[in-house]
Scaffold this motif. Structure first.
Motif, PDB file in Angstrom:
ATOM      1  N   LEU A 188       0.806  -1.296  -0.248  1.00 51.63           N
ATOM      2  CA  LEU A 188      -0.118   0.046   0.044  1.00 51.63           C
ATOM      3  C   LEU A 188       0.820   1.289   0.133  1.00 51.63           C
ATOM      4  O   LEU A 188       0.505   2.139  -0.683  1.00 51.63           O
ATOM      5  CB  LEU A 188      -0.729  -0.025   1.116  1.00 51.63           C
ATOM      6  CG  LEU A 188      -2.188   0.660   1.139  1.00 51.63           C
ATOM      7  CD1 LEU A 188      -3.154   0.372   0.002  1.00 51.63           C
ATOM      8  CD2 LEU A 188      -3.098   0.335   2.370  1.00 51.63           C
ATOM      9  N   LYS A 189       2.038   1.196   0.818  1.00 51.77           N
ATOM     10  CA  LYS A 189       2.818   2.436   0.953  1.00 51.77           C
ATOM     11  C   LYS A 189       3.481   2.656  -0.575  1.00 51.77           C
ATOM     12  O   LYS A 189       3.524   3.797  -1.025  1.00 51.77           O
ATOM     13  CB  LYS A 189       3.962   2.363   1.726  1.00 51.77           C
ATOM     14  CG  LYS A 189       4.722   3.434   2.123  1.00 51.77           C
ATOM     15  CD  LYS A 189       5.814   3.282   3.205  1.00 51.77           C
ATOM     16  CE  LYS A 189       6.779   4.450   3.098  1.00 51.77           C
ATOM     17  NZ  LYS A 189       7.833   4.271   4.167  1.00 51.77           N
ATOM     18  N   GLU A 190       3.851   1.639  -1.170  1.00 56.12           N
ATOM     19  CA  GLU A 190       4.596   1.571  -2.323  1.00 56.12           C
ATOM     20  C   GLU A 190       3.589   2.064  -3.610  1.00 56.12           C
ATOM     21  O   GLU A 190       3.984   2.859  -4.303  1.00 56.12           O
ATOM     22  CB  GLU A 190       5.271   0.456  -2.921  1.00 56.12           C
ATOM     23  CG  GLU A 190       6.530  -0.206  -2.116  1.00 56.12           C
ATOM     24  CD  GLU A 190       7.652   1.008  -1.945  1.00 56.12           C
ATOM     25  OE1 GLU A 190       7.890   1.328  -3.279  1.00 56.12           O
ATOM     26  OE2 GLU A 190       7.926   1.245  -0.875  1.00 56.12           O
ATOM     27  N   GLY A 191       2.345   1.963  -3.429  1.00 52.55           N
ATOM     28  CA  GLY A 191       1.549   2.219  -4.389  1.00 52.55           C
ATOM     29  C   GLY A 191       0.970   3.645  -4.208  1.00 52.55           C
ATOM     30  O   GLY A 191       0.409   4.014  -4.932  1.00 52.55           O
ATOM     31  N   GLU A 299       3.509  13.609 -10.187  1.00 54.65           N
ATOM     32  CA  GLU A 299       3.445  12.761 -11.354  1.00 54.65           C
ATOM     33  C   GLU A 299       3.389  11.185 -11.249  1.00 54.65           C
ATOM     34  O   GLU A 299       3.300  10.607 -12.059  1.00 54.65           O
ATOM     35  CB  GLU A 299       4.961  12.959 -12.139  1.00 54.65           C
ATOM     36  CG  GLU A 299       5.539  14.166 -12.582  1.00 54.65           C
ATOM     37  CD  GLU A 299       4.504  14.814 -13.827  1.00 54.65           C
ATOM     38  OE1 GLU A 299       4.232  13.958 -14.523  1.00 54.65           O
ATOM     39  OE2 GLU A 299       4.280  15.901 -13.984  1.00 54.65           O
ATOM     40  N   PHE A 300       3.206  10.884 -10.034  1.00 57.23           N
ATOM     41  CA  PHE A 300       3.043   9.534  -9.416  1.00 57.23           C
ATOM     42  C   PHE A 300       1.734   9.100 -10.069  1.00 57.23           C
ATOM     43  O   PHE A 300       0.555   9.817  -9.532  1.00 57.23           O
ATOM     44  CB  PHE A 300       2.933   9.185  -8.127  1.00 57.23           C
ATOM     45  CG  PHE A 300       3.417   7.931  -7.598  1.00 57.23           C
ATOM     46  CD1 PHE A 300       4.392   7.210  -7.778  1.00 57.23           C
ATOM     47  CD2 PHE A 300       2.115   7.233  -7.330  1.00 57.23           C
ATOM     48  CE1 PHE A 300       4.652   5.909  -7.547  1.00 57.23           C
ATOM     49  CE2 PHE A 300       2.215   5.700  -6.839  1.00 57.23           C
ATOM     50  CZ  PHE A 300       3.727   5.201  -6.861  1.00 57.23           C
ATOM     51  N   VAL A 301       1.377   7.693 -10.598  1.00 57.31           N
ATOM     52  CA  VAL A 301       0.222   7.343 -10.929  1.00 57.31           C
ATOM     53  C   VAL A 301      -0.440   6.443  -9.909  1.00 57.31           C
ATOM     54  O   VAL A 301       0.205   5.551  -9.557  1.00 57.31           O
ATOM     55  CB  VAL A 301       0.206   6.616 -12.527  1.00 57.31           C
ATOM     56  CG1 VAL A 301      -1.021   6.088 -12.751  1.00 57.31           C
ATOM     57  CG2 VAL A 301       0.775   7.777 -13.482  1.00 57.31           C
ATOM     58  N   LYS A 318     -10.202   4.798 -12.631  1.00 65.18           N
ATOM     59  CA  LYS A 318      -9.058   5.228 -13.873  1.00 65.18           C
ATOM     60  C   LYS A 318      -7.776   5.418 -12.949  1.00 65.18           C
ATOM     61  O   LYS A 318      -7.767   6.154 -12.075  1.00 65.18           O
ATOM     62  CB  LYS A 318      -9.488   5.884 -14.624  1.00 65.18           C
ATOM     63  CG  LYS A 318     -10.674   5.800 -15.496  1.00 65.18           C
ATOM     64  CD  LYS A 318     -11.017   6.704 -16.684  1.00 65.18           C
ATOM     65  CE  LYS A 318     -11.327   8.171 -15.944  1.00 65.18           C
ATOM     66  NZ  LYS A 318     -11.928   9.227 -16.766  1.00 65.18           N
ATOM     67  N   PRO A 319      -6.816   4.694 -13.542  1.00 63.82           N
ATOM     68  CA  PRO A 319      -5.368   5.209 -12.883  1.00 63.82           C
ATOM     69  C   PRO A 319      -5.202   6.563 -13.549  1.00 63.82           C
ATOM     70  O   PRO A 319      -5.304   7.093 -14.618  1.00 63.82           O
ATOM     71  CB  PRO A 319      -4.266   4.317 -13.809  1.00 63.82           C
ATOM     72  CG  PRO A 319      -5.198   2.934 -14.171  1.00 63.82           C
ATOM     73  CD  PRO A 319      -6.586   3.705 -14.287  1.00 63.82           C
TER      74      PRO A 319
END
Length: 335
Positions: A188-191, A299-301, A318-319
């Motif tokens: 979850l943190k990485e996401g 900028e992180f998706v 949607k991403p």
């Protein structure tokens, strides 16, 4: 054009029983009419000193699914540090107006950081009964000290210490929220951005209001962050929408209030719920709060985690780059 601060309105121009019309909410938002006063369940309280870690994980997961919010006690942040953080925040807002304006959000700036009185667009053209100070406190690469008050003199040192302490709590929260979804501890943190997650401190300042029945400190919303970790003061005001009712959050000295935000709802594909909440104000007392918003880099998706998507559970979101999500949310545009 000079912006009129709510704190200045209170000190200069209010009569005993009147507020400017732009602060009066529509009837279906007025707290006197919409606050629920019957028997209600309390927001879950989770004790981090519980030796049974599986129990902590279960309670966090249940609260995040059912409520989207919970309070944490025995979290490890020293109580005297929280009290000092609150003290220096009060001292900043007690400064002369011209001194606070040194830190004002620049006109037409794309940043949200700085001293100000409004975030986003209100569909009714209404104003919130609040002023605020926003600035990032972590990671070091995204800090702009232009927006950190130099007075009180200890402001910087206290915020730097608090940033280190709150990071320890946040890492536990991400780990346990992840395990609560049946995932590896770091997923979850990485996401949400990993070590690049930005910690955005906000001090909310809600001055006394002659008509707290008619206005709101902050109108109903969910946080666009991944997660929000908030310290309140002793003046009640946080309300949560649960089972079609607006209910009051109970004040617990020294507790942290954890909000699940939009990005965790997206990552969890809707399993965890971003909490709808608002803030009321008090007739006699100043309410303040210190939320830290945990946000992915612009900028992180962010999108639904692939581990939580299958033919029976297709992706619900949607991403999207976080900066694009934020822009749409703050400007009331469809996602």
């Amino acid at each position: 054009m000079e912006v009129e601060r709510v704190q200045a309105i209170v000190s200069s121009s209010l009569t005993e029983d009147n507020i400017p019309t732009e602060f009066i909410r529509p009837e279906d938002e007025q707290p006197a009419i919409t606050t629920f006063h019957g028997p209600i369940p309390d927001i879950p309280v989770i004790d981090f000193s519980d030796p049974d870690q599986d129990n902590i994980i279960r309670l966090i997961a249940n609260a995040s699914r059912d409520w989207g919010i919970f309070q944490v006690v025995n979290h490890g942040i020293p109580f005297d540090l929280i009290q000092t953080l609150q003290l220096i925040g009060k001292q900043f807002f007690n400064l002369p107006q011209e001194e606070k304006e040194v830190y004002a959000k620049p006109p037409r700036a794309h940043t949200i950081e700085g001293y100000g009185s409004k975030v986003g667009e209100d569909v009714n053209g209404k104003k919130n009964w609040s002023d605020y100070l926003f600035h990032r406190i972590w990671p070091a690469s995204c800090i702009n000290h232009q927006f950190w008050p130099k007075n009180p003199p200890s402001y910087r040192a206290v915020n730097e210490e608090y940033a280190q302490e709150v990071r320890k709590v946040v890492d536990k929260l991400f780990k346990w929220l992840s395990i609560g979804l049946g995932l590896e501890a770091d997923v979850l943190k990485e996401g949400a951005g990993g070590e690049e997650i930005e910690y955005l401190m906000k001090i909310n300042y809600y001055p006394p209001c002659p008509r707290p029945d008619l206005t709101l400190g902050v109108a109903s919303h969910t946080d666009l962050s991944a997660m929000t970790v908030l310290v309140p003061n002793e003046v009640p005001g946080l309300q949560v929408f649960k089972d079609d009712h607006w209910i009051d959050a109970k004040y617990i000295p020294g507790a942290l209030i954890v909000h699940i935000g939009d990005q965790i709802e997206i990552l969890s594909n809707g399993k965890y719920k971003s909490v709808l909440h608002r803030t009321t104000v008090d007739k006699k007392k100043t309410r303040m709060s210190w939320p830290v918003f945990l946000e992915p880099p612009g900028e992180f998706v962010v999108g639904s985690l692939p581990q939580l998507v299958d033919p029976q559970n297709p992706p619900k979101y949607k991403p999207k780059k976080f900066k694009d999500y934020s822009y749409c949310k703050l400007n009331k545009l469809p996602q």
